[in-house]
Enzyme design. Structure first.
Site, PDB file in Angstrom:
ATOM      1  CG  HIS A  58      -0.466   0.236   2.516  1.00 26.43           C
ATOM      2  ND1 HIS A  58      -0.103  -0.789   3.368  1.00 26.43           N
ATOM      3  CD2 HIS A  58      -0.215   1.379   3.198  1.00 26.43           C
ATOM      4  CE1 HIS A  58       0.315  -0.284   4.511  1.00 26.43           C
ATOM      5  NE2 HIS A  58       0.270   1.030   4.436  1.00 26.43           N
ATOM      6  CG  ASP A  66       0.304  -4.078   3.055  1.00 26.18           C
ATOM      7  OD1 ASP A  66       0.426  -3.463   1.974  1.00 26.18           O
ATOM      8  OD2 ASP A  66       0.239  -3.502   4.159  1.00 26.18           O
ATOM      9  CB  SER A 103       2.886   1.839   6.188  1.00 22.01           C
ATOM     10  OG  SER A 103       1.674   1.874   6.887  1.00 22.01           O
TER      11      SER A 103
END
Length: 193
Positions: free
Chosen positions: A53, A82, A149
């Site tokens: 992402h 992911d 992230s």
């Protein structure tokens, strides 16, 4: 007690030293749509792991802790787990020391590094919520924010055990180092050293 007579380690100093080392392997990743996150220099000569992402395009601008800027090219992505891998062609001096997440114990301290809104590196600490077992996820009571992230989750000595991904409930979730290695093997990037 006389302060000079204290025995033991200063936890704050120890965490600061580990965090300083971890910043050297944490990269700011900026995509084409203005979104950004972090990446972890996984191995030499220039393989950077981040989240799928975060890696939203084929080309990304990378910012290293020493101020170096470079271009990273997407070489693998799996949206289901992911994860994404970026390749960079500049010389890399430091990269992650990897430790199995399977050995993490409940209550063990972990550190998450990332690059938040202002682009400066951030560090947060927490403890492992439960053993990993056969899961591909590490759950910890660590505070993650947008920009964390793709950054490393490390144990207290600085070895990377996972890649920060998201918050579930109130727990920070990271993808285990084992899941990252399986992802790299699937895309034949395991021997990219």
């Amino acid at each position: 007690m006389n302060p000079n007579d204290r025995v033991g380690i200063n936890l704050s100093d120890a965490v600061s030293r580990v965090a300083a080392t971890m910043r050297e392997i944490t990269v700011r990743v900026s995509g084409s749509n203005g979104r950004h996150g972090s990446g972890t220099i996984w191995r030499s000569p220039g393989l950077i792991i981040t989240n799928a992402h975060v890696a939203d395009s084929q080309v990304h601008e990378l910012g290293f802790a020493d101020g170096t800027r470079a271009t990273g090219w997407l070489v693998a992505r799996d949206r289901e787990i992911d994860l994404a891998a970026l390749a960079v062609s500049i010389p890399i001096r430091r990269y992650a020391t990897i430790r199995s997440a399977c050995g993490l114990r409940t209550g063990e301290m972990v550190l998450a590094l990332g690059n938040l809104f202002d682009g400066r590196g951030s560090v947060t600490t927490g403890i492992v919520h439960r053993p990993v077992g056969k899961s591909s996820w590490i759950f910890s009571d660590i505070r993650l924010a947008p920009g964390n992230s793709g950054g490393p989750l490390a144990e207290s000595a600085g070895a990377v055990v996972g890649i920060n991904s998201m918050i579930v409930g109130s727990l920070g979730c990271a993808i285990t180092a084992e899941a990252v290695e399986a992802f790299l093997a699937r895309f034949r990037l395991s021997e990219a050293a």
